[in-house]
Design a protein around this motif. Structure first.
Motif, PDB file in Angstrom:
ATOM      1  N   GLU A 520     -26.622  32.638  21.368  1.00  7.46           N
ATOM      2  CA  GLU A 520     -26.450  34.083  21.301  1.00  7.46           C
ATOM      3  C   GLU A 520     -25.125  34.342  20.613  1.00  7.46           C
ATOM      4  O   GLU A 520     -24.094  33.832  21.062  1.00  7.46           O
ATOM      5  CB  GLU A 520     -26.398  34.678  22.717  1.00  7.46           C
ATOM      6  N   GLU A 522     -22.981  36.676  20.579  1.00 11.90           N
ATOM      7  CA  GLU A 522     -21.866  37.189  21.378  1.00 11.90           C
ATOM      8  C   GLU A 522     -21.897  36.715  22.820  1.00 11.90           C
ATOM      9  O   GLU A 522     -21.247  37.292  23.687  1.00 11.90           O
ATOM     10  CB  GLU A 522     -21.816  38.719  21.310  1.00 11.90           C
ATOM     11  N   GLY A 523     -22.694  35.679  23.094  1.00  9.68           N
ATOM     12  CA  GLY A 523     -22.694  35.103  24.429  1.00  9.68           C
ATOM     13  C   GLY A 523     -23.330  35.997  25.474  1.00  9.68           C
ATOM     14  O   GLY A 523     -24.052  36.940  25.143  1.00  9.68           O
ATOM     15  N   CYS A 524     -23.021  35.713  26.732  1.00  7.39           N
ATOM     16  CA  CYS A 524     -23.603  36.487  27.819  1.00  7.39           C
ATOM     17  C   CYS A 524     -22.548  36.690  28.909  1.00  7.39           C
ATOM     18  O   CYS A 524     -21.422  36.237  28.782  1.00  7.39           O
ATOM     19  CB  CYS A 524     -24.831  35.768  28.394  1.00  7.39           C
ATOM     20  N   SER A 525     -22.958  37.360  29.967  1.00  4.79           N
ATOM     21  CA  SER A 525     -22.001  37.690  31.021  1.00  4.79           C
ATOM     22  C   SER A 525     -21.565  36.468  31.823  1.00  4.79           C
ATOM     23  O   SER A 525     -20.708  36.565  32.678  1.00  4.79           O
ATOM     24  CB  SER A 525     -22.599  38.743  31.957  1.00  4.79           C
ATOM     25  N   LYS A 526     -22.182  35.311  31.574  1.00  3.43           N
ATOM     26  CA  LYS A 526     -21.732  34.095  32.259  1.00  3.43           C
ATOM     27  C   LYS A 526     -20.701  33.338  31.435  1.00  3.43           C
ATOM     28  O   LYS A 526     -19.652  32.963  31.916  1.00  3.43           O
ATOM     29  CB  LYS A 526     -22.918  33.172  32.509  1.00  3.43           C
ATOM     30  N   ARG A 528     -19.017  34.290  28.584  1.00  5.65           N
ATOM     31  CA  ARG A 528     -17.855  35.001  28.045  1.00  5.65           C
ATOM     32  C   ARG A 528     -16.654  34.974  28.985  1.00  5.65           C
ATOM     33  O   ARG A 528     -15.549  34.592  28.580  1.00  5.65           O
ATOM     34  CB  ARG A 528     -18.246  36.441  27.689  1.00  5.65           C
ATOM     35  N   PRO A 529     -16.843  35.356  30.283  1.00  7.26           N
ATOM     36  CA  PRO A 529     -15.676  35.303  31.176  1.00  7.26           C
ATOM     37  C   PRO A 529     -15.161  33.888  31.356  1.00  7.26           C
ATOM     38  O   PRO A 529     -13.949  33.671  31.490  1.00  7.26           O
ATOM     39  CB  PRO A 529     -16.228  35.836  32.507  1.00  7.26           C
ATOM     40  N   SER A 549     -14.303  40.597  27.599  1.00  6.54           N
ATOM     41  CA  SER A 549     -15.027  39.437  28.129  1.00  6.54           C
ATOM     42  C   SER A 549     -14.786  39.252  29.614  1.00  6.54           C
ATOM     43  O   SER A 549     -14.998  38.185  30.156  1.00  6.54           O
ATOM     44  CB  SER A 549     -14.611  38.166  27.381  1.00  6.54           C
ATOM     45  N   LYS A 550     -14.312  40.291  30.266  1.00 11.56           N
ATOM     46  CA  LYS A 550     -14.082  40.167  31.697  1.00 11.56           C
ATOM     47  C   LYS A 550     -15.061  41.033  32.461  1.00 11.56           C
ATOM     48  O   LYS A 550     -15.526  42.057  31.960  1.00 11.56           O
ATOM     49  CB  LYS A 550     -12.654  40.598  32.044  1.00 11.56           C
TER      50      LYS A 550
ATOM     51  N   CYS B  57     -22.700  42.394  25.204  1.00 10.95           N
ATOM     52  CA  CYS B  57     -22.873  41.124  24.498  1.00 10.95           C
ATOM     53  C   CYS B  57     -23.907  41.342  23.397  1.00 10.95           C
ATOM     54  O   CYS B  57     -25.072  41.589  23.707  1.00 10.95           O
ATOM     55  CB  CYS B  57     -23.376  40.036  25.435  1.00 10.95           C
ATOM     56  N   HIS B  62     -24.745  44.093  30.099  1.00 11.09           N
ATOM     57  CA  HIS B  62     -25.084  43.529  31.409  1.00 11.09           C
ATOM     58  C   HIS B  62     -24.636  44.515  32.483  1.00 11.09           C
ATOM     59  O   HIS B  62     -23.468  44.891  32.527  1.00 11.09           O
ATOM     60  CB  HIS B  62     -24.368  42.201  31.626  1.00 11.09           C
TER      61      HIS B  62
END
Lengths: 813, 105
Positions: A520, A522-526, A528-529, A549-550, B57, B62
């Motif tokens: 992906e 831009e990554g994901c919510s897992k 990125r942080p 990214s937080k 993202c 999300h």
């Protein structure tokens, strides 16, 4: 035009609702549906109750269909209102609350109840079964008040209950009438290995014991056995079996044996009434496992939807022990008989046992202990009934998914599997659904199938079959071979990513994703942080923290609540405050109408229910550090009174707590970090359930690490004993920095220490030079952190994000 | 009244969102990293979480409450979850940088 018929379902559980789900798919408008359920909850996944009890899963997580699902599908539902009467003549049911509902088709899916041994005292308070959410809640509540628990029944359910009670911090004894555990599923060698393993986890066993009486005045006090020995206990969980719930059916005049008797199409003895699930008895068997119930539900749904279907022919069942730390699998007929031959491997050194039972060249049963990876493949061999003559040893020594040997390969077995076979029992995912995900939805990795269908997303027992099906459907189009990284966006794990960041000098989240080829962009919510954290940890001096990214709590330095409001927790170092500080907090709380002011578990004040736009103003007026209240960072340093006032105190715990908190107050970490300092071994600050706890003894300090008082309670282990205050600081900072540098994102110290072992950590810190280097790296990081709340107050660009857009105006076209 | 001027491009950070309310409906306007704007109803179909507070993202956000993933272009919830929310047409005046949004119609 046919008129809509009325369908009434009695029982809001897994079997009944699964049937309804299929009917809605096959014939969405055929019925007007009404559901009655005895429990006040929406349909939930009963097999996951042991995970709720074991911790880490909440009751909300196991709900299969939310209330909105019923509403969206036009289903009328009466939760907490069981049906008490069926009038088969008038085709009508009556509920406890007096609701009458007439039907054209009635489905009984009343399930089963825990079998309570009919012994004196079984009706006392504190004696329960393990069947539903209420039982689960009773056990959790009991663990807060009582210490000792007894589980009667050493079968699968009993051991799951016992493991959960152990996790809740109780002293658990399992009582079993047989000489070895799980005797319905395991043979003697496997049973003994299981017992040894569970004993190491702290479970106690009384085997070959028959309970004669439960004693106690009001509440259970003890168990007395037939050999007249006695066990004291505060809670008794009966897990000796389940009994189909059939009173309602019996009253209605249906043929009932152990369960409600049904034919291959789930018809009962009265036309228009069907039964499915644990309350039903098919060819003499009342099943208590989910897979057969789903198979029955499928047949019934097809019949009621008017679709062609073959009858249900019974199921071969398999069992997998789901509790943590033990891998057990059994399927089919696993005991030796005159006409069977078996082949087994027993390795007591590594704790591995494997057994296959053969009859006429076919595999009819298997037991696996310690390594259950072949379970799913063996189970599918048992079900297919193919001849494995000549290949037995090859299969026992390792079934390869590719099927390298002669004879039918894994690929052929996958091809032969019926489309409607349930592959993932936890989430009810069929072979066809997995095929659809691969062929039509572009899933070409295990991770993609998991996120698309939820197959293997719960207990993971079906993973080998899902992988084989992926090979079967995707062929050459298969994606990069299923190695799971930190999230679905990458196949790299934490250590590989950290190594690459260091080696290649990657300096931003975007750069990491580009260079390491993220799926992906831009990554994901897992991920990125976690990348944001790793980069900041590796390059403390250069890396610029990436706000976007937080997670919300860290981006806005306050905890987001379910209604969209936030909460503010000003820092109160070491739990010590002053009248002036209290007045300030009270004044601000009043001025901004804060709906609730609450003491937290860590000796601070939490202002709850704050509107987002008021956050910067509150921070400004408090003028106290207010970030990190809910971040992955240092939370609190809890202290007891210590020798300042306490007559037992041997050291100044308050001063030490404040000193540590002032030093570490802006430290971010892979997960939240809690500290405590106790002034004497009475340990009033509960320092031994903290990530790091300092306990004063006469003339020295003990440092305990890796404790946790949350969902999964874990007592801390002693890292070292030191003499001086300066040493406490040195070891504390070195330990925390070592954790910061080595743990995975989101991994609490308790889980981290369990993974790497205390000895590893001790070794890493034993050399003083290494400790001082760690302290220095931590200080470098801490020296560059800022007060986030202060930054927001002062920077209009950041502050604007706390308010809605102003000046919305109509515009001409 | 179905076309509104809601603010200026500079009001919204990249991968960020701002909100406004029209007739009791809270709307969130997101700016993606490619500079495009997307307006959606600020309520996750799951438990009503405020999506404006979530992590952006790519073309998805999300939800901050339970991590549901929602495509900001279509308003559709990503699998394995299911659902949809209202989206609104956005336009930007190339010269002034003013953002316009169209409600209903």
């Amino acid at each position: 035009m046919s008129t809509t018929k009325k369908l009434v379902l009695v029982g809001n559980g897994m079997a009944g609702i699964r049937t309804i789900e299929h009917i809605l798919k096959l014939a969405p408008h055929a019925y007007e549906i009404t559901v009655f359920g005895a429990e006040p909850h929406p349909n939930y996944n009963r097999i996951m109750l042991s995970s709720v009890l074991a911790g880490g899963t909440s009751i909300e997580d196991i709900v299969i269909n939310e209330w909105s699902w019923y509403e969206d599908n036009g289903i009328r539902v009466y939760p907490g209102d069981p049906v008490i009467r069926i009038d088969a003549e008038r085709k009508e049911v009556v509920s406890q609350a007096g609701v009458r509902a007439s039907y054209d088709e009635l489905i009984l899916a009343t399930g089963s109840q825990a079998f309570i041994l009919p012994i004196p005292g079984a009706d006392k308070e504190g004696v329960i079964g393990f069947r539903d959410i209420k039982d689960c809640e009773t056990m959790m509540a009991a663990s807060h008040k009582y210490r000792k628990a007894a589980v009667i029944g050493g079968g699968l359910l009993g051991l799951e209950a016992a493991r959960g009670l152990l996790n809740l911090g109780m002293d658990v004894t399992v009582i079993h009438i047989n000489g070895h555990l799980m005797d319905r599923n395991l043979d003697l060698p496997a049973g003994l290995m299981l017992q040894r393993e569970l004993e190491e986890q702290g479970m106690k066993f009384l085997l070959k014991k028959h309970t004669e009486e439960i004693t106690g005045k009001h509440r259970v006090k003890s168990l007395r056995f037939t050999d007249q020995t006695v066990l004291e206990t505060d809670l008794v969980v009966m897990a000796v079996g389940i009994r189909p719930q059939v009173e309602l059916a019996r009253q209605a005049g249906l043929n009932v044996n152990r369960g409600v008797i049904v034919d291959d199409y789930m018809n009962t003895s009265i036309p228009g009434i069907s039964a499915v699930g644990e309350c039903a008895e098919h060819r003499g068997i009342a099943y208590g496992l989910v897979a057969p119930l789903y198979e029955q539900g499928m047949v019934l749904a097809k019949r009621l939807a008017g679709a062609a279907t073959e009858g249900y022919e019974g199921s071969v069942t398999s069992t997998k022990l789901k509790v943590s730390g033990v891998d057990v699998f059994s399927a089919g007929q696993f005991k030796d008989a005159a006409d069977t031959r078996s082949i087994r491997i027993q390795d007591d050194v590594d704790g591995v046992y494997k057994k296959m039972v053969l009859k006429d060249g076919q595999l009819i049963g298997a037991v696996l202990f310690g390594d259950t990876t072949d379970g799913a493949s063996l189970f599918s061999l048992i079900k297919s009934g193919e001849n494995i003559g000549g290949r037995e040893k090859e299969i026992l020594l390792g079934v390869s998914a590719g099927g390298s040997g002669s004879g039918p390969s894994a690929a052929e077995r996958m091809a032969a599997m019926p489309d409607d076979e349930i592959v993932c029992g936890c989430n009810g995912v069929t072979k066809a659904a997995i095929g659809d995900a691969v062929l039509n939805k572009g899933c070409n990795t295990l991770g993609a199938i998991k996120s698309c269908t939820k197959a293997s997303a719960s207990c993971g027992g079906c993973k080998p079959i899902v992988e084989s099906l992926l090979v079967h459907y995707a062929g050459d189009a298969i994606g990069e071979q299923v190695k799971e990284g930190i999230c679905g966006c990458t196949s790299y794990d934490r250590d590989e990513i950290v190594a690459q960041i260091k080696e290649m000098g990657l300096k931003t989240v975007k750069e990491v994703m580009n260079v390491l080829g993220w799926n992906e962009p831009e990554g994901c919510s897992k991920c990125r942080p976690s990348l944001n954290y790793y980069l900041g940890m590796i390059w403390p001096a250069e890396y610029e923290d990436e706000r976007v990214s937080k997670f919300t709590n860290e981006r806005y330095h306050a905890n987001i609540q379910k209604d969209g409001t936030y909460s503010v927790i000003p820092r109160i170092y070491g739990g010590v405050t002053s009248p002036a500080e209290l007045i300030k907090i009270a004044t601000v709380a009043e001025k901004y109408d804060v709906p609730m002011v609450k003491f937290t578990g860590g000796q601070r004040l939490d202002l709850l229910g704050v509107q987002k736009e008021n956050l910067p103003k509150i921070w400004e007026e408090l003028d106290m550090p207010s970030g990190f209240g809910y971040g992955k960072a240092l939370r609190t340093v809890k202290t007891c009174v210590g020798n300042t006032f306490c007559r037992f105190g041997t050291q100044d715990s308050i001063e030490m707590g404040i000193r540590l908190e002032k030093k570490l107050d802006k430290m971010v970490a892979p997960a939240k970090v809690k500290l405590a300092v106790s002034g004497c071994p009475r340990n009033c600050a509960e320092a031994t359930i903290k990530d790091l706890g300092v306990v004063a003894i006469d003339g020295a300090w003990e440092l305990h690490v890796g404790g946790n008082g949350g969902v999964k309670v874990r007592a801390a282990e002693l890292l070292c004993t030191v003499k001086t205050d300066a040493e406490v600081e040195e070891w504390t900072y070195a330990y925390l920095q070592y954790y910061r540098e080595n743990a995975r994102w989101n991994e609490r110290t308790a889980a981290w220490i369990e993974r790497v072992g205390l000895d590893h950590v001790k070794k890493a810190l034993e050399d003083r030079e290494e400790r001082l280097a760690l302290v220095e790296r931590l200080e470098l990081t801490l020296g560059r952190t800022v007060d986030p709340w202060k930054e927001i107050i002062e920077d209009e660009k950041l502050r604007k994000n706390f308010t809605p857009l102003a000046g919305t105006q109509p515009a001409a076209h | 009244m179905n076309r509104l001027r809601i603010g200026h491009l500079a009001d919204i950070d990249e991968k960020g969102a701002r909100t406004f309310t029209v007739l009791d409906t809270e709307i969130a306007v997101f700016k993606l990293s490619d500079g495009t704007l997307h307006a959606v109803e600020n309520r996750c179909p799951h438990k009503g979480g405020r999506l404006s507070e979530g992590m952006v993202c790519g073309t998805a956000v999300h939800c901050p409450l339970h991590d549901w993933k929602i495509d900001l272009r279509s308003g559709k919830v990503h699998e394995p979850d299911d659902g949809c929310l209202n989206t609104y047409k956005t336009e930007v005046d190339d010269h002034s940088g003013e953002i316009y949004i169209t409600i209903a119609g």
